[in-house]
Design a protein around this motif. Structure first.
Motif, mmCIF file in Angstrom:
data_model
loop_
_atom_site.group_PDB
_atom_site.id
_atom_site.type_symbol
_atom_site.label_atom_id
_atom_site.label_comp_id
_atom_site.label_asym_id
_atom_site.label_seq_id
_atom_site.Cartn_x
_atom_site.Cartn_y
_atom_site.Cartn_z
ATOM 1 N N LEU A 194 35.917 -17.277 5.281
ATOM 2 C CA LEU A 194 36.189 -15.627 5.076
ATOM 3 C C LEU A 194 35.367 -15.149 3.977
ATOM 4 C CD1 LEU A 194 39.786 -15.300 6.279
ATOM 5 C CD2 LEU A 194 37.663 -14.724 7.527
ATOM 6 N N GLU A 195 34.823 -15.924 3.099
ATOM 7 C CA GLU A 195 33.978 -15.489 2.163
ATOM 8 C C GLU A 195 32.458 -15.972 2.112
ATOM 9 O OE1 GLU A 195 35.774 -16.538 -1.792
ATOM 10 O OE2 GLU A 195 37.284 -15.095 -1.449
ATOM 11 N N PHE A 196 32.039 -16.337 3.663
ATOM 12 C CA PHE A 196 30.777 -16.666 3.949
ATOM 13 C C PHE A 196 29.871 -15.752 3.249
ATOM 14 C CE2 PHE A 196 31.642 -13.942 7.374
ATOM 15 C CZ PHE A 196 30.587 -13.263 7.267
ATOM 16 N N HIS A 197 30.162 -14.405 3.230
ATOM 17 C CA HIS A 197 29.024 -13.286 2.877
ATOM 18 C C HIS A 197 28.568 -13.506 1.451
ATOM 19 C CE1 HIS A 197 32.968 -11.872 2.401
ATOM 20 N NE2 HIS A 197 32.412 -10.862 1.191
ATOM 21 N N ALA B 71 22.085 -8.678 3.315
ATOM 22 C CA ALA B 71 22.967 -8.986 4.227
ATOM 23 C C ALA B 71 24.458 -8.999 3.647
ATOM 24 C CB ALA B 71 22.806 -10.156 5.101
ATOM 25 N N ARG B 72 24.666 -9.242 2.419
ATOM 26 C CA ARG B 72 26.142 -9.461 1.779
ATOM 27 C C ARG B 72 26.798 -8.056 1.985
ATOM 28 N NH1 ARG B 72 28.760 -7.821 -2.438
ATOM 29 N NH2 ARG B 72 30.450 -8.952 -3.291
ATOM 30 N N SER B 73 25.992 -6.979 1.808
ATOM 31 C CA SER B 73 26.554 -5.523 1.910
ATOM 32 C C SER B 73 26.961 -5.359 3.325
ATOM 33 C CB SER B 73 25.284 -4.610 1.510
ATOM 34 O OG SER B 73 24.195 -4.709 2.334
ATOM 35 N N TRP B 74 26.313 -5.929 4.516
ATOM 36 C CA TRP B 74 27.051 -5.823 5.618
ATOM 37 C C TRP B 74 28.369 -5.972 5.872
ATOM 38 C CZ3 TRP B 74 22.463 -8.650 8.392
ATOM 39 C CH2 TRP B 74 21.307 -8.149 8.227
ATOM 40 N N PHE B 75 28.864 -6.863 4.944
ATOM 41 C CA PHE B 75 30.322 -7.593 5.201
ATOM 42 C C PHE B 75 31.024 -7.155 3.987
ATOM 43 C CE2 PHE B 75 27.251 -10.224 7.411
ATOM 44 C CZ PHE B 75 27.636 -9.958 8.605
ATOM 45 N N ALA B 76 30.641 -7.289 2.842
ATOM 46 C CA ALA B 76 31.683 -6.821 1.699
ATOM 47 C C ALA B 76 32.483 -5.773 1.748
ATOM 48 C CB ALA B 76 30.819 -6.725 0.449
ATOM 49 N N GLY B 77 33.713 -5.992 1.592
ATOM 50 C CA GLY B 77 34.717 -5.015 1.840
ATOM 51 C C GLY B 77 35.008 -4.522 3.333
ATOM 52 N N PRO C 8 36.716 -6.356 6.276
ATOM 53 C CA PRO C 8 37.513 -7.515 6.663
ATOM 54 C C PRO C 8 37.414 -7.810 8.203
ATOM 55 C CG PRO C 8 39.098 -5.919 5.937
ATOM 56 C CD PRO C 8 37.647 -5.359 5.600
ATOM 57 N N ASP C 9 37.275 -6.517 8.995
ATOM 58 C CA ASP C 9 37.133 -7.020 10.423
ATOM 59 C C ASP C 9 35.891 -7.319 10.913
ATOM 60 O OD1 ASP C 9 39.485 -5.816 10.783
ATOM 61 O OD2 ASP C 9 39.019 -3.907 11.504
ATOM 62 N N ALA C 10 34.735 -6.992 10.113
ATOM 63 C CA ALA C 10 33.416 -7.595 10.271
ATOM 64 C C ALA C 10 33.225 -8.890 9.699
ATOM 65 C CB ALA C 10 32.379 -6.800 9.524
ATOM 66 N N ILE C 11 34.028 -9.131 8.812
ATOM 67 C CA ILE C 11 33.927 -10.747 8.069
ATOM 68 C C ILE C 11 34.586 -11.669 9.185
ATOM 69 C CG2 ILE C 11 35.147 -12.260 6.427
ATOM 70 C CD1 ILE C 11 34.502 -9.838 4.424
ATOM 71 N N GLN C 12 36.014 -11.282 9.667
ATOM 72 C CA GLN C 12 36.717 -12.081 10.534
ATOM 73 C C GLN C 12 36.006 -12.251 11.792
ATOM 74 O OE1 GLN C 12 39.795 -13.759 10.423
ATOM 75 N NE2 GLN C 12 39.372 -14.372 12.301
#
Length: 197
Positions: free
Chosen positions: A92-95, A107-113, A115-119
């Motif tokens: 869950l910290e792949f980003h 691409a990190r900014s697409w996911f940081a903060g 959680p739904d997109a990360i999951q």
């Protein structure tokens, strides 16, 4: 037909003759071979090269005993008998690794903060990688026995207590015993499963 196409022997090894094994020969699987399986699977595509799959190879008796309480009863004996049980997880910290893995954009900014997109992306791309992992194992001469019959919370507690990795599925690895295979079940035909529009 493309000259890049695998031979019938290769296609049989990966797909047509490959089986999900439940019985195992008493043959060890080397750490070098396990590393080779990952090193082959890692080259297959994921979105934004995010590579969220993480794998713990439960090879020692101690590791398998930690896994035992999480297994459904029907999966205990075959997992204990398998040379290795791969605990295929996603991070869950792949980003946080995207700055080194994906150079085309932030691409990190697409996911940081988010959680739904990360999951969603960790599970989807981790599952893709899990499929590649199975095919890589077969390509390198191993048999596989993927399973979903386990208590996810118990596996996560036993192996990933920090909470950033989450189990996706389990996959026994080794050299299958063909004498323990049941008849092969049917697959859906093209017309039952596909539609060309």
């Amino acid at each position: 037909m493309s000259e890049r196409m695998l031979s019938d022997t290769g296609l049989d090894l990966l797909f047509r003759a490959a089986r999900t094994h439940k019985g195992w020969q008493d043959r060890a699987v080397s750490d070098v071979l396990l590393q080779a399986v990952y090193d082959l699977a890692k080259w297959a595509p994921t979105s934004a090269n995010c590579q969220p799959m993480r794998v713990v190879f439960a090879k020692s008796q101690a590791a398998k005993e930690r896994l035992r309480p999480a297994l459904m009863q029907g999966n205990v004996d075959k997992t204990m008998a398998a040379p290795v049980c791969a605990i295929v997880a996603y991070d869950l910290e792949f980003h946080e690794k995207l700055p080194e893995l994906f150079s085309q954009a932030d691409a990190r900014s697409w996911f940081a903060g988010k959680p739904d997109a990360i999951q969603e992306n960790a599970f989807r791309n981790g599952s893709l990688q899990g499929g590649y992992f199975i095919m890589a194992a077969r390509a390198l001469g191993l048999d596989v026995g993927p399973m979903s019959g386990f208590d996810k919370a118990k596996v996560n507690q036993a192996f990933f207590p920090e909470g950033t990795w989450q189990v996706n599925f389990l996959c026994n690895l080794g050299y299958g015993d063909p004498d323990q295979l049941p008849p092969r079940d049917k697959r859906l035909d093209f017309d039952q499963a596909c539609d060309i529009q």
